[in-house]
Design a protein around this motif. Structure first.
Motif, PDB file in Angstrom:
ATOM      1  N   UNK A  51     -34.528   1.958 -71.237  1.00  0.00           N
ATOM      2  CA  UNK A  51     -33.197   2.139 -71.809  1.00  0.00           C
ATOM      3  C   UNK A  51     -32.748   3.582 -71.675  1.00  0.00           C
ATOM      4  N   UNK A  52     -31.451   3.819 -71.421  1.00  0.00           N
ATOM      5  CA  UNK A  52     -30.940   5.191 -71.368  1.00  0.00           C
ATOM      6  C   UNK A  52     -31.184   5.931 -72.678  1.00  0.00           C
ATOM      7  N   UNK A  53     -30.995   5.257 -73.809  1.00  0.00           N
ATOM      8  CA  UNK A  53     -31.385   5.837 -75.097  1.00  0.00           C
ATOM      9  C   UNK A  53     -31.762   4.692 -76.024  1.00  0.00           C
ATOM     10  N   UNK A  54     -32.686   4.986 -76.943  1.00  0.00           N
ATOM     11  CA  UNK A  54     -33.248   3.905 -77.744  1.00  0.00           C
ATOM     12  C   UNK A  54     -32.553   3.745 -79.092  1.00  0.00           C
TER      13      UNK A  54
ATOM     14  N   UNK B 268     -15.518   4.197 -69.140  1.00  0.00           N
ATOM     15  CA  UNK B 268     -16.877   4.188 -69.704  1.00  0.00           C
ATOM     16  C   UNK B 268     -17.570   2.864 -69.417  1.00  0.00           C
ATOM     17  N   UNK B 269     -16.804   1.786 -69.567  1.00  0.00           N
ATOM     18  CA  UNK B 269     -17.363   0.452 -69.350  1.00  0.00           C
ATOM     19  C   UNK B 269     -17.823   0.287 -67.903  1.00  0.00           C
TER      20      UNK B 269
ATOM     21  N   UNK C 210     -20.836   2.360 -67.117  1.00  0.00           N
ATOM     22  CA  UNK C 210     -22.075   1.756 -67.628  1.00  0.00           C
ATOM     23  C   UNK C 210     -22.513   0.603 -66.744  1.00  0.00           C
ATOM     24  N   UNK C 211     -21.543  -0.201 -66.271  1.00  0.00           N
ATOM     25  CA  UNK C 211     -21.910  -1.354 -65.445  1.00  0.00           C
ATOM     26  C   UNK C 211     -22.595  -0.902 -64.154  1.00  0.00           C
TER      27      UNK C 211
ATOM     28  N   UNK D  25     -26.046   1.556 -65.361  1.00  0.00           N
ATOM     29  CA  UNK D  25     -27.083   0.950 -66.204  1.00  0.00           C
ATOM     30  C   UNK D  25     -27.547  -0.414 -65.721  1.00  0.00           C
ATOM     31  N   UNK D  26     -27.295  -0.760 -64.470  1.00  0.00           N
ATOM     32  CA  UNK D  26     -27.823  -2.022 -63.973  1.00  0.00           C
ATOM     33  C   UNK D  26     -29.330  -2.050 -64.131  1.00  0.00           C
ATOM     34  N   UNK D  27     -29.873  -3.206 -64.546  1.00  0.00           N
ATOM     35  CA  UNK D  27     -31.314  -3.300 -64.814  1.00  0.00           C
ATOM     36  C   UNK D  27     -32.113  -2.902 -63.580  1.00  0.00           C
TER      37      UNK D  27
ATOM     38  N   UNK E 179     -12.141   1.665 -70.285  1.00  0.00           N
ATOM     39  CA  UNK E 179     -12.522   0.923 -69.077  1.00  0.00           C
ATOM     40  C   UNK E 179     -13.375   1.793 -68.165  1.00  0.00           C
TER      41      UNK E 179
ATOM     42  N   UNK F 104     -32.610   0.824 -63.574  1.00  0.00           N
ATOM     43  CA  UNK F 104     -33.186   1.479 -64.755  1.00  0.00           C
ATOM     44  C   UNK F 104     -34.508   0.831 -65.128  1.00  0.00           C
ATOM     45  N   UNK F 105     -35.541   1.648 -65.336  1.00  0.00           N
ATOM     46  CA  UNK F 105     -36.821   1.112 -65.797  1.00  0.00           C
ATOM     47  C   UNK F 105     -36.833   0.993 -67.310  1.00  0.00           C
TER      48      UNK F 105
END
Lengths: 547, 228
Positions: free
Chosen positions: B44-47, B28-29, B32-33, B36-38, B26, B41-42
């Protein structure tokens, strides 16, 4: 021919009919997988609301000690039909119906294989549901022996009356219907994939449905045998004077009964995976690992049934504990995919994403308590108590249903061409998020403190009152959320707002066709795009970006 | 055998593991929420969409965790009476060759009865109200073997405070071997659904000092002022 070579289409594309017939007869006799799928899902949603109402009545009865909302016999009928109905008539049809609607679209097939057999499956399911529920119209009421109907209790000697007979016939009919549907969808995924759609380019959701349907084919025949044993006991209850038949029934039943638990779980893992990837704007992480995990999980699921029987004194507890705990390996790999996709995404949060994100920790509670009850020395205390009731409601209601709602909100615009109201949908989500936890968390405490499952009432001195009252209040929140869900669907139909073909920026083939899709899924106006991976539309966008 | 002790130990450890896993996942989840909100972030954190070394290492780790939990489960199950009742009884102080005290418990719709081999004492009741619950008397400090059966449908003999449960079947006898190191009285319940009055099928198990137990076997009742 190698496994990766594209297959020729098995039938010529048919010309689009001039108009799509929408009469009741056209739906009732349809050979279109989308209509049969929507009939299945729609029927299951109506039944979910009706059978959920039984649970609300039970929660009212248990809200305080010695309530008089339901008589003991009526209560026993309600929990039997609630359990039976949610498992056979709601969650399993959700799982199989979602696959029936989506798999042909996702793999670029014009229709399901053997559509008439599929339609027969729907009618058997509907007939089974009506038969089973009609027990309430008989003088002795519906079946009241619990959803797994252990003999000798379920025999005519201890439970006379037609309710049980109707229950057995209904379960057998619905089980046969769902088996037929699962078989045709599996056949479709294996032989009707479009050019370029190799097995390892099928979307995660389609793979989850393949694994699901493999389990259905392995497990459901065993259910029909179990119903045969019960039917024999209705005619001649003396067979259950012999322990062999009682314990034998349990083995045959649970050989079906445990795989079906994962049938009600896998397609929602697949749906959550698709939603997390699309709203994370990235390719799903760990595709191959997830596919291997699903197949390993499905195979192992056939070996764990005896963990329902640890307290019988008549099962090899060590063996079933071993196989059941091993399930954490494929389950852990699936969770790795969820988390890595979230950690590597650019996240947006429309309603499907909210349900998908909540699925992850809520199902985890069901999974972690599952390892506890796979340990016999723990199970000796908690089996057949409210701890177990809490455990599987976390897997099914707080877990799989959240996965179902994620899929529902995600694919509703595709299936209907209509948009839902986002604010009402989000309110539904928050009521359910709070409601499931308030309802089901106290049940763990109740079980550990000695409340057996399936009791119609309890005494003040038992000390179960407060926790039960909290659980009942939580179920009220679930009821409000469900009303919002229904109102949202009704409003979207009565005051339609058109949905575009691809409202979310989806990755899989169903988003390349119209909303709703044409009768044969793809037509000259909506041709099949090339398929080079499990996210073909993402590939196309990447190419356009480079061009 | 000490079902409650084994349960507390194993369940306690599992709860801690479960809390750890839940907090980690939870955490980590939720992280990330937030991160990593759009909007934040311009790109992706990793491809990467797969990483075989990490995935395989994780699978091996999961296999190790499963192996540990299987060991925990099986070794503790062997500490209880599963499959080898007499060996366990001897660990609990029963001299070789000595039989445990047997109590024949019969479940029926909707109550319990208990008989004592070699004695005419019989315990029963109607379970209709708390006053009508049968009290199954056992000796303190000696291994007791409940032999459980049913007269009609499947029931289950559950003593929540002692963390023990075993089903009672017609045409079959299940045995449950345990000791009661202290005197006392515990509430028991039926936990396998058995029909209309399943909810009423409560009983008591009462452990008394050996001399009072002998008196109980001879007279069919506990002496006045018996230890509770």
């Amino acid at each position: 021919m190698t496994a990766t070579e594209p297959r020729a289409p098995l039938e010529q594309p048919q010309p689009t009919p001039r108009r799509v017939r929408t009469t009741v007869l056209a739906w009732a006799t349809s050979t279109d997988h989308k209509r049969i799928g929507l009939l299945t899902l729609g029927t299951a949603i109506v039944l979910m609301i009706a059978i959920g109402a039984l649970a609300l009545t039970m929660r009212a009865q248990l809200a305080q000690p010695q309530m008089d909302v339901l008589s003991p016999d009526r209560y026993n009928q309600f929990f039997t039909i609630h359990g039976t109905g949610m498992i056979y008539l709601v969650m399993t049809p959700f799982a199989i119906g979602l696959g029936l609607y989506l798999v042909p679209l996702q793999i670029g097939a014009p229709n399901v294989a053997a559509p008439r057999t599929t339609m027969l499956g729907y009618w058997l399911y509907l007939g089974g549901a009506v038969t089973l529920l009609s027990g309430f119209a008989t003088s002795s009421g519906a079946a009241d022996h619990g959803w797994y109907a252990y003999p000798p209790l379920a025999s005519t000697r201890f439970t006379p009356g037609p309710g049980v007979d109707l229950w057995i016939a209904g379960v057998a009919l619905a089980g046969t219907g769902l088996l037929l549907m699962a078989a045709t969808v599996l056949w479709t995924a294996l032989v009707k994939r479009a050019k370029g759609m190799t097995l390892l380019r099928m979307p995660v959701f389609s793979w989850s449905v393949v694994a699901t349907n493999l389990m259905v084919i392995g497990a459901f025949p065993s259910l029909l045998v179990a119903m045969g044993i019960l039917a024999a006991g209705r005619v001649n209850p003396a067979i259950f004077s012999d322990n062999t038949w009682n314990i034998g029934y349990q083995h045959v039943f649970w050989f079906f009964g445990h795989p079906v638990v994962y049938v009600m779980f896998f397609p929602f893992v697949g749906a959550v995976a698709e939603v997390l990837a699309v709203f994370g704007a990235r390719r799903y992480f760990g595709y191959k690992g997830t596919v291997v995990a699903l197949l390993a999980f499905a195979a192992l699921s056939m070996s764990v049934w005896g963990h329902h029987m640890f307290s019988t004194g008549q099962a090899e507890n060590d063996y079933y504990s071993l196989t059941s705990i091993l399930l954490l390996v494929p389950a852990g790999l699936e969770y790795f995919g969820f988390l890595a996709t979230l950690l590597g995404g650019r996240l947006r949060f429309p309603t499907p994403m909210l349900f998908a994100v909540a699925f992850v920790p809520q199902f985890l509670i069901g999974g972690l308590t599952g390892i506890m009850i796979a340990t016999p020395v723990v199970d000796y205390q908690v089996t057949d108590s409210y701890f177990i009731v809490g455990h599987w409601h976390y897997t099914l209601a707080a877990g799989s249903l959240f996965g179902f709602f994620a899929g529902f909100y995600y694919w509703f615009p595709k299936a209907t061409g209509l948009l839902l109201r986002e604010r009402m949908a989000k309110a539904h989500f928050w009521f359910w998020l709070v409601g499931t936890n308030v309802t089901f968390l106290p049940m763990f405490w109740l079980g550990l403190h000695g409340m057996p499952r399936r009791i119609a009432s309890y005494l003040p001195q038992d000390g179960f009152g407060t926790a039960n009252l909290i659980a009942t209040l939580g179920s009220g929140l679930l009821a409000i959320g469900t009303v919002l869900f229904v109102v949202d669907v009704v409003v979207s139909v009565v005051r339609p707002r058109r949905a575009p073909d691809d409202p979310w920026g989806g990755f899989t083939l169903e988003w390349a066709t119209s909303s709703p899709p044409p009768p044969h899924n793809f037509d000259p106006a909506h041709p099949l795009p090339p398929v080079r991976s499990y996210a073909p539309l993402l590939d196309l966008r990447a190419e356009e970006g480079r061009a | 055998m000490d079902y409650r002790g084994v349960f507390d130990q194993v369940f306690g450890l599992q709860v801690w593991i479960a809390v750890g896993v839940f907090v980690l996942v939870t955490g980590l989840l939720l992280g990330a929420l937030v991160v990593n909100r759009a909007r934040r972030r311009d790109k992706l954190p990793f491809a990467a969409s797969q990483n075989n070394p990490i995935e395989i290492t994780f699978a091996v780790f999961l296999g190790g965790a499963a192996a540990f939990l299987v060991w925990l489960s099986l070794s503790n199950n062997h500490k209880l009476d599963y499959g080898d009742t007499l060996a366990v009884a001897q660990q609990t102080g029963l001299a070789p060759g000595q039989q445990p005290v047997r109590v024949d418990v019969t479940a029926f719709q909707w109550c319990w009865s208990a008989a004592y081999p070699g004695s005419s004492t019989l315990v029963s009741g109607s379970c209709a109200t708390p006053a009508d619950r049968p009290v199954i008397v056992v000796p303190q400090g000696r291994p007791v073997e409940f032999s459980l059966t049913s007269r009609d449908v499947v029931h289950a003999f559950w003593i929540p405070d002692l963390a023990v449960k075993r089903d009672a079947y017609p045409d079959h006898v299940n045995t449950l071997l345990m000791t009661f190191p202290e005197t006392g009285q515990w509430l028991g319940r039926c936990s396998e659904f058995c029909g209309t009055y399943h909810m009423d099928m409560d009983f008591y198990v009462r452990a008394v000092p050996p001399d009072q137990y002998q008196a109980f076997l001879q007279t069919g009742a506990l002496p006045a002022g018996a230890a509770a």
